[in-house]
Design a protein around this motif. Structure first.
Motif, PDB file in Angstrom:
ATOM      1  N   VAL A  30       0.860  -1.182   0.000  1.00 43.60           N
ATOM      2  CA  VAL A  30       0.000   0.000   0.000  1.00 43.60           C
ATOM      3  C   VAL A  30       0.896   1.231   0.000  1.00 43.60           C
ATOM      4  O   VAL A  30       2.015   1.206   0.516  1.00 43.60           O
ATOM      5  CB  VAL A  30      -0.945   0.026   1.224  1.00 43.60           C
ATOM      6  CG1 VAL A  30      -2.004  -1.039   1.106  1.00 43.60           C
ATOM      7  CG2 VAL A  30      -0.171  -0.136   2.529  1.00 43.60           C
ATOM      8  N   GLY A  31       0.388   2.297  -0.586  1.00 42.02           N
ATOM      9  CA  GLY A  31       1.167   3.521  -0.682  1.00 42.02           C
ATOM     10  C   GLY A  31       0.808   4.519   0.404  1.00 42.02           C
ATOM     11  O   GLY A  31       0.064   4.233   1.343  1.00 42.02           O
ATOM     12  N   THR A  32       1.320   5.729   0.242  1.00 43.66           N
ATOM     13  CA  THR A  32       1.059   6.783   1.226  1.00 43.66           C
ATOM     14  C   THR A  32      -0.414   7.184   1.224  1.00 43.66           C
ATOM     15  O   THR A  32      -0.918   7.693   2.238  1.00 43.66           O
ATOM     16  CB  THR A  32       1.929   8.013   0.919  1.00 43.66           C
ATOM     17  OG1 THR A  32       1.717   8.423  -0.449  1.00 43.66           O
ATOM     18  CG2 THR A  32       3.399   7.687   1.110  1.00 43.66           C
ATOM     19  N   PHE A 212      -6.191  -8.088  -2.048  1.00 49.96           N
ATOM     20  CA  PHE A 212      -6.064  -6.817  -2.770  1.00 49.96           C
ATOM     21  C   PHE A 212      -7.364  -6.013  -2.733  1.00 49.96           C
ATOM     22  O   PHE A 212      -7.533  -5.075  -3.505  1.00 49.96           O
ATOM     23  CB  PHE A 212      -5.648  -7.068  -4.219  1.00 49.96           C
ATOM     24  CG  PHE A 212      -4.213  -7.494  -4.372  1.00 49.96           C
ATOM     25  CD1 PHE A 212      -3.178  -6.574  -4.233  1.00 49.96           C
ATOM     26  CD2 PHE A 212      -3.883  -8.810  -4.636  1.00 49.96           C
ATOM     27  CE1 PHE A 212      -1.851  -6.962  -4.365  1.00 49.96           C
ATOM     28  CE2 PHE A 212      -2.564  -9.216  -4.768  1.00 49.96           C
ATOM     29  CZ  PHE A 212      -1.542  -8.286  -4.631  1.00 49.96           C
ATOM     30  N   ALA A 213      -8.289  -6.391  -1.827  1.00 49.86           N
ATOM     31  CA  ALA A 213      -9.547  -5.667  -1.668  1.00 49.86           C
ATOM     32  C   ALA A 213      -9.298  -4.434  -0.803  1.00 49.86           C
ATOM     33  O   ALA A 213      -9.192  -4.534   0.420  1.00 49.86           O
ATOM     34  CB  ALA A 213     -10.612  -6.568  -1.060  1.00 49.86           C
ATOM     35  N   ILE A 219      -4.887  -3.232   3.203  1.00 50.17           N
ATOM     36  CA  ILE A 219      -4.028  -2.601   4.214  1.00 50.17           C
ATOM     37  C   ILE A 219      -3.569  -3.636   5.230  1.00 50.17           C
ATOM     38  O   ILE A 219      -2.387  -3.704   5.601  1.00 50.17           O
ATOM     39  CB  ILE A 219      -4.774  -1.445   4.905  1.00 50.17           C
ATOM     40  CG1 ILE A 219      -4.961  -0.284   3.925  1.00 50.17           C
ATOM     41  CG2 ILE A 219      -4.009  -0.973   6.144  1.00 50.17           C
ATOM     42  CD1 ILE A 219      -5.806   0.856   4.469  1.00 50.17           C
ATOM     43  N   VAL A 220      -4.485  -4.470   5.681  1.00 47.11           N
ATOM     44  CA  VAL A 220      -4.141  -5.516   6.651  1.00 47.11           C
ATOM     45  C   VAL A 220      -3.150  -6.509   6.043  1.00 47.11           C
ATOM     46  O   VAL A 220      -2.165  -6.898   6.682  1.00 47.11           O
ATOM     47  CB  VAL A 220      -5.417  -6.256   7.110  1.00 47.11           C
ATOM     48  CG1 VAL A 220      -5.061  -7.523   7.880  1.00 47.11           C
ATOM     49  CG2 VAL A 220      -6.269  -5.344   7.972  1.00 47.11           C
ATOM     50  N   ALA A 221      -3.397  -6.926   4.800  1.00 46.06           N
ATOM     51  CA  ALA A 221      -2.519  -7.891   4.137  1.00 46.06           C
ATOM     52  C   ALA A 221      -1.123  -7.317   3.933  1.00 46.06           C
ATOM     53  O   ALA A 221      -0.115  -8.019   4.093  1.00 46.06           O
ATOM     54  CB  ALA A 221      -3.122  -8.313   2.797  1.00 46.06           C
ATOM     55  N   TYR A 226       1.648 -10.288   3.529  1.00 46.44           N
ATOM     56  CA  TYR A 226       1.077 -11.412   2.791  1.00 46.44           C
ATOM     57  C   TYR A 226       1.402 -11.295   1.304  1.00 46.44           C
ATOM     58  O   TYR A 226       1.630 -10.198   0.781  1.00 46.44           O
ATOM     59  CB  TYR A 226      -0.446 -11.452   2.964  1.00 46.44           C
ATOM     60  CG  TYR A 226      -0.909 -11.892   4.329  1.00 46.44           C
ATOM     61  CD1 TYR A 226      -0.147 -12.750   5.116  1.00 46.44           C
ATOM     62  CD2 TYR A 226      -2.126 -11.436   4.853  1.00 46.44           C
ATOM     63  CE1 TYR A 226      -0.574 -13.152   6.364  1.00 46.44           C
ATOM     64  CE2 TYR A 226      -2.563 -11.834   6.107  1.00 46.44           C
ATOM     65  CZ  TYR A 226      -1.786 -12.695   6.859  1.00 46.44           C
ATOM     66  OH  TYR A 226      -2.219 -13.090   8.092  1.00 46.44           O
ATOM     67  N   THR A 227       1.414 -12.436   0.636  1.00 52.45           N
ATOM     68  CA  THR A 227       1.625 -12.472  -0.812  1.00 52.45           C
ATOM     69  C   THR A 227       0.556 -13.357  -1.440  1.00 52.45           C
ATOM     70  O   THR A 227      -0.162 -14.085  -0.746  1.00 52.45           O
ATOM     71  CB  THR A 227       3.011 -13.046  -1.180  1.00 52.45           C
ATOM     72  OG1 THR A 227       3.049 -14.448  -0.843  1.00 52.45           O
ATOM     73  CG2 THR A 227       4.124 -12.319  -0.446  1.00 52.45           C
TER      74      THR A 227
END
Length: 247
Positions: A30-32, A212-213, A219-221, A226-227
């Motif tokens: 995730v980005g900024t 990727f939801a 964010i949690v993944a 996680y991959t």
């Protein structure tokens, strides 16, 4: 307006195309923007409440309520993240359970293989290194990842395929009830493995999609590093055989 993809008037690939599974695990990041989103959930409404209080736009009580209640979106999102982490962990356990079911069937195939190999080894030259790998698989080694499990499964497919050829080529082997029964059991187990693989791949597809939801699960993944998971795939030998002419 015409269709963007038109199988009638558009270019058609008459030769077809071979599809392969990409052997790559994609990390979740995730980005900024996601960080700013989380910060905004906690701060935007309280900041507005403070601003309205200082500017006298709202009565003091209303402004204080806005400041205190403004943290509610952040708290709700925090609860959603806890729930998402619990969900992903449960899904991860389901993947392990589905993989274990495949392992059980593969274990049974190894037992069958060991029972018949002594009867056919005089008629078929079994690769010693492959047999060592299968034996190691049965004892629980070399099975630490999805790729290794898939490789062991493909090796079993190849060995049983060669044994089947030997049985068909040698009438004296084919007539032995023990071997005939073992090959029937193998055929049954292969069907069960196919069904178990489908279930496993469905769960893996769900995992690969859910991590990727955005925003909660992604964010949690990402925080959990996680991959994506690699689904079970057919071996090159199996894919080549599927393209052969059967009739």
């Amino acid at each position: 307006m015409s269709n963007e993809l038109d199988e009638v008037t558009g270019p058609v690939d008459a030769n077809g195309r071979d599809i392969n599974v990409i052997n790559k695990q994609i990390p979740v990041t995730v980005g900024t923007g996601s960080l700013l989103f989380e910060i905004a959930l906690w701060t935007v409404i309280p900041a507005l409440g403070i601003l309205f209080l200082l500017a006298g736009v709202l009565p003091k009580e209303e402004a204080i309520k806005m400041i205190v209640g403004g943290v509610l979106p952040g708290a709700i999102f925090q609860f959603m993240k806890v729930k998402a982490l619990s969900y992903l962990r449960a899904l991860q356990q389901k993947i392990q359970a589905d993989a274990s079911q495949i392992d059980n069937y593969l274990e049974q195939r190894v037992v069958i293989l060991e029972n018949v190999v002594g009867l056919v080894k005089k008629s078929i030259d079994l690769d010693t290194d492959v047999m060592k790998t299968v034996t190691a698989y049965r004892s629980g080694h070399n099975l630490g990842s999805d790729a290794q499990r898939n490789e062991a499964s493909q090796q079993l497919d190849g060995i049983f395929s060669r044994i089947h050829v030997a049985v068909e080529s040698y009438p004296d082997l084919k007539s032995q009830a023990v071997i005939a029964d073992a090959m029937r059991q193998n055929s049954y187990l292969q069907k069960e493995i196919t069904a178990a693989r489908t279930l496993y791949n469905d769960t893996v597809a769900m995992w690969n999609q859910d991590i990727f939801a955005w925003p909660t699960k992604q964010i949690v993944a990402a925080r959990a590093a996680y991959t994506t998971r690699i689904p079970f795939t057919a071996s090159a030998e199996t894919k080549a055989a599927a393209r052969s002419k059967f009739f």
